[in-house]
Design a protein around this motif. Structure first.
Motif, PDB file in Angstrom:
ATOM      1  N   LYS A  74       0.823  -1.217   0.000  1.00  0.00           N
ATOM      2  CA  LYS A  74       0.000   0.000   0.000  1.00  0.00           C
ATOM      3  C   LYS A  74       0.856   1.266   0.000  1.00  0.00           C
ATOM      4  N   TYR A  75       2.003   1.187   0.708  1.00  0.00           N
ATOM      5  CA  TYR A  75       2.795   2.397   0.915  1.00  0.00           C
ATOM      6  C   TYR A  75       4.047   2.476   0.050  1.00  0.00           C
ATOM      7  N   PHE A  76       4.574   1.331  -0.389  1.00  0.00           N
ATOM      8  CA  PHE A  76       5.817   1.349  -1.148  1.00  0.00           C
ATOM      9  C   PHE A  76       5.528   1.611  -2.621  1.00  0.00           C
ATOM     10  N   ASP A  77       5.405   2.852  -2.952  1.00  0.00           N
ATOM     11  CA  ASP A  77       5.203   3.241  -4.347  1.00  0.00           C
ATOM     12  C   ASP A  77       5.962   4.540  -4.599  1.00  0.00           C
ATOM     13  N   GLU A  78       5.625   5.191  -5.680  1.00  0.00           N
ATOM     14  CA  GLU A  78       6.367   6.406  -6.022  1.00  0.00           C
ATOM     15  C   GLU A  78       6.167   7.529  -5.010  1.00  0.00           C
ATOM     16  N   ASN A  79       5.132   7.400  -4.156  1.00  0.00           N
ATOM     17  CA  ASN A  79       4.871   8.444  -3.165  1.00  0.00           C
ATOM     18  C   ASN A  79       5.620   8.216  -1.850  1.00  0.00           C
ATOM     19  N   LEU A  80       6.343   7.105  -1.753  1.00  0.00           N
ATOM     20  CA  LEU A  80       7.030   6.781  -0.505  1.00  0.00           C
ATOM     21  C   LEU A  80       7.984   7.882  -0.050  1.00  0.00           C
ATOM     22  N   PRO A  81       8.791   8.477  -0.946  1.00  0.00           N
ATOM     23  CA  PRO A  81       9.703   9.531  -0.483  1.00  0.00           C
ATOM     24  C   PRO A  81       8.991  10.742   0.100  1.00  0.00           C
ATOM     25  N   ASP A  82       7.701  10.904  -0.227  1.00  0.00           N
ATOM     26  CA  ASP A  82       6.964  12.084   0.241  1.00  0.00           C
ATOM     27  C   ASP A  82       6.176  11.814   1.519  1.00  0.00           C
ATOM     28  N   LEU A  83       6.307  10.597   2.067  1.00  0.00           N
ATOM     29  CA  LEU A  83       5.526  10.274   3.263  1.00  0.00           C
ATOM     30  C   LEU A  83       5.900  11.152   4.448  1.00  0.00           C
ATOM     31  N   GLY A  84       7.167  11.422   4.564  1.00  0.00           N
ATOM     32  CA  GLY A  84       7.617  12.194   5.712  1.00  0.00           C
ATOM     33  C   GLY A  84       7.738  11.316   6.940  1.00  0.00           C
ATOM     34  N   GLU A  85       8.288  11.888   7.988  1.00  0.00           N
ATOM     35  CA  GLU A  85       8.533  11.135   9.221  1.00  0.00           C
ATOM     36  C   GLU A  85       7.236  10.611   9.820  1.00  0.00           C
ATOM     37  N   LYS A  86       6.184  11.402   9.785  1.00  0.00           N
ATOM     38  CA  LYS A  86       4.910  10.983  10.356  1.00  0.00           C
ATOM     39  C   LYS A  86       4.313   9.807   9.582  1.00  0.00           C
ATOM     40  N   GLY A  87       4.417   9.863   8.261  1.00  0.00           N
ATOM     41  CA  GLY A  87       3.877   8.779   7.452  1.00  0.00           C
ATOM     42  C   GLY A  87       4.648   7.486   7.639  1.00  0.00           C
ATOM     43  N   VAL A  88       5.960   7.595   7.710  1.00  0.00           N
ATOM     44  CA  VAL A  88       6.784   6.403   7.925  1.00  0.00           C
ATOM     45  C   VAL A  88       6.491   5.800   9.292  1.00  0.00           C
ATOM     46  N   SER A  89       6.303   6.651  10.284  1.00  0.00           N
ATOM     47  CA  SER A  89       5.982   6.167  11.633  1.00  0.00           C
ATOM     48  C   SER A  89       4.641   5.443  11.637  1.00  0.00           C
ATOM     49  N   LYS A  90       3.674   5.983  10.908  1.00  0.00           N
ATOM     50  CA  LYS A  90       2.365   5.331  10.824  1.00  0.00           C
ATOM     51  C   LYS A  90       2.481   3.964  10.151  1.00  0.00           C
ATOM     52  N   MET A  91       3.283   3.927   9.088  1.00  0.00           N
ATOM     53  CA  MET A  91       3.472   2.667   8.378  1.00  0.00           C
ATOM     54  C   MET A  91       4.123   1.628   9.296  1.00  0.00           C
ATOM     55  N   ALA A  92       5.118   2.044  10.072  1.00  0.00           N
ATOM     56  CA  ALA A  92       5.781   1.131  11.004  1.00  0.00           C
ATOM     57  C   ALA A  92       4.804   0.628  12.066  1.00  0.00           C
ATOM     58  N   ASP A  93       3.943   1.506  12.550  1.00  0.00           N
ATOM     59  CA  ASP A  93       2.944   1.101  13.542  1.00  0.00           C
ATOM     60  C   ASP A  93       1.968   0.078  12.953  1.00  0.00           C
ATOM     61  N   LEU A  94       1.591   0.269  11.683  1.00  0.00           N
ATOM     62  CA  LEU A  94       0.670  -0.668  11.038  1.00  0.00           C
ATOM     63  C   LEU A  94       1.316  -2.049  10.882  1.00  0.00           C
ATOM     64  N   ILE A  95       2.600  -2.048  10.549  1.00  0.00           N
ATOM     65  CA  ILE A  95       3.311  -3.328  10.424  1.00  0.00           C
ATOM     66  C   ILE A  95       3.358  -4.040  11.767  1.00  0.00           C
ATOM     67  N   GLN A  96       3.586  -3.277  12.846  1.00  0.00           N
ATOM     68  CA  GLN A  96       3.588  -3.883  14.178  1.00  0.00           C
ATOM     69  C   GLN A  96       2.198  -4.383  14.567  1.00  0.00           C
ATOM     70  N   THR A  97       1.162  -3.753  14.027  1.00  0.00           N
ATOM     71  CA  THR A  97      -0.206  -4.225  14.277  1.00  0.00           C
ATOM     72  C   THR A  97      -0.457  -5.547  13.567  1.00  0.00           C
ATOM     73  N   VAL A  98       0.105  -5.676  12.370  1.00  0.00           N
ATOM     74  CA  VAL A  98      -0.050  -6.911  11.608  1.00  0.00           C
ATOM     75  C   VAL A  98       0.661  -8.075  12.289  1.00  0.00           C
ATOM     76  N   ARG A  99       1.764  -7.783  12.954  1.00  0.00           N
ATOM     77  CA  ARG A  99       2.615  -8.849  13.498  1.00  0.00           C
ATOM     78  C   ARG A  99       1.872  -9.815  14.419  1.00  0.00           C
ATOM     79  N   PRO A 100       1.223  -9.364  15.508  1.00  0.00           N
ATOM     80  CA  PRO A 100       0.521 -10.333  16.375  1.00  0.00           C
ATOM     81  C   PRO A 100      -0.645 -11.012  15.672  1.00  0.00           C
ATOM     82  N   MET A 101      -1.301 -10.293  14.757  1.00  0.00           N
ATOM     83  CA  MET A 101      -2.395 -10.897  14.001  1.00  0.00           C
ATOM     84  C   MET A 101      -1.869 -12.036  13.138  1.00  0.00           C
TER      85      MET A 101
END
Length: 275
Positions: A181-208
């Protein structure tokens, strides 16, 4: 994935170099990857150090932390830890000593050079001078039981390698739920907040993902065990049905009279009845 020398890891985690070495000696922190003469730590080490620090702040002892980390590694629940009784197996004694010799491996597990190499590849054994450090004594104890029952150790390890490769694909597919969902041409424009959100979502997927894999595998394993037991029962029943009953000449089961040729001793009958 970031890599750290021990001084860098200490700075990033806020844990002193001395305490990092203490945690390793107590089995709370996995050893670093050795390349050349240098030891390299990963983000997983950093996460583990942060967890240990939080648990120590809450008053947990080293023994309790070790037990809880071990339980979490094997997917156990708290109630399973509490009701489990301490075991004193041979390889758990080795765990206290931390190492085992090649001679002991060959004696107890019929280990070959290939099986030892596979064990190292899987992280079950880690070379420590002329000895090997045992990373999972429970697995070695289970392997010893299988070897004594005639199961080839290399067969078990080959299955492990295959499962590891399959699970790498499974893990990639779950993480891909977010990265696709996130790794596309817009990835460089995510910014620190977007990258942090993406990392949090990955951690949410982990226990599931862990629960999905564990539940699915448990169900599949139960089904295969039931199927194997059913097949064994079928073979047993077939063998029992094949057992033949002794037959007398004439085709009758032994001890059974022929009703067409049945005779009665009249004299005996009259004696018994009084007539």
């Amino acid at each position: 994935m970031a890599e750290y020398r021990i001084n860098d890891l200490a700075e990033a985690s806020g844990v002193s170099v001395r305490n990092i070495r203490v945690y390793q000696d107590r089995g709370l922190l996995p050893p670093p990857t050795i390349r050349g003469r240098a030891g390299w730590y990963s983000d997983q080490h950093l996460v583990r150090l942060n967890l240990i620090s939080r648990m120590l702040e809450r008053g947990y002892t080293f023994a309790t932390i070790s037990e809880l980390l071990h339980a979490a590694h094997h997917g156990m629940r708290v109630e399973q830890v509490l009701r489990g009784s301490p075991k004193g197996g041979r390889f758990r004694n080795f765990k206290r000593a931390a190492t085992i010799t090649i001679a002991e491996l060959k004696k107890t597990l019929n280990a070959t050079d290939r099986s030892i190499a596979l064990s190292q590849k899987l992280g079950l054994l880690v070379k420590d001078g002329t000895h090997y450090a045992i990373k999972n004594p429970e697995l070695l104890e289970g392997a010893e039981v299988l070897v004594k029952a005639g199961v080839d150790l290399e067969l078990l390890l080959d299955r492990w390698v295959r499962v590891q490769e399959d699970l790498e694909d499974v893990a990639k597919s779950f993480v891909g739920i977010i990265t696709d969902k996130y790794f596309d041409e817009n990835l460089p424009d995510l910014g620190e907040k977007g990258v942090s959100k993406m990392a949090d979502l990955i951690q949410t997927v982990r226990p599931m993902a862990h629960d999905i894999v564990e539940t699915t595998f448990r169900k599949a394993l139960d089904e295969q065990i039931s199927k194997a037991i059913g097949e064994a029962a079928t073979y047993f029943d077939a063998a029992r049905d094949d057992e033949t009953i002794p037959v007398e000449s004439g085709g009758r089961p032994a001890g059974q009279t022929d009703p067409d040729n049945e005779t009665t001793d009249v004299g005996t009958l009259n004696t018994d009845t009084g007539r």
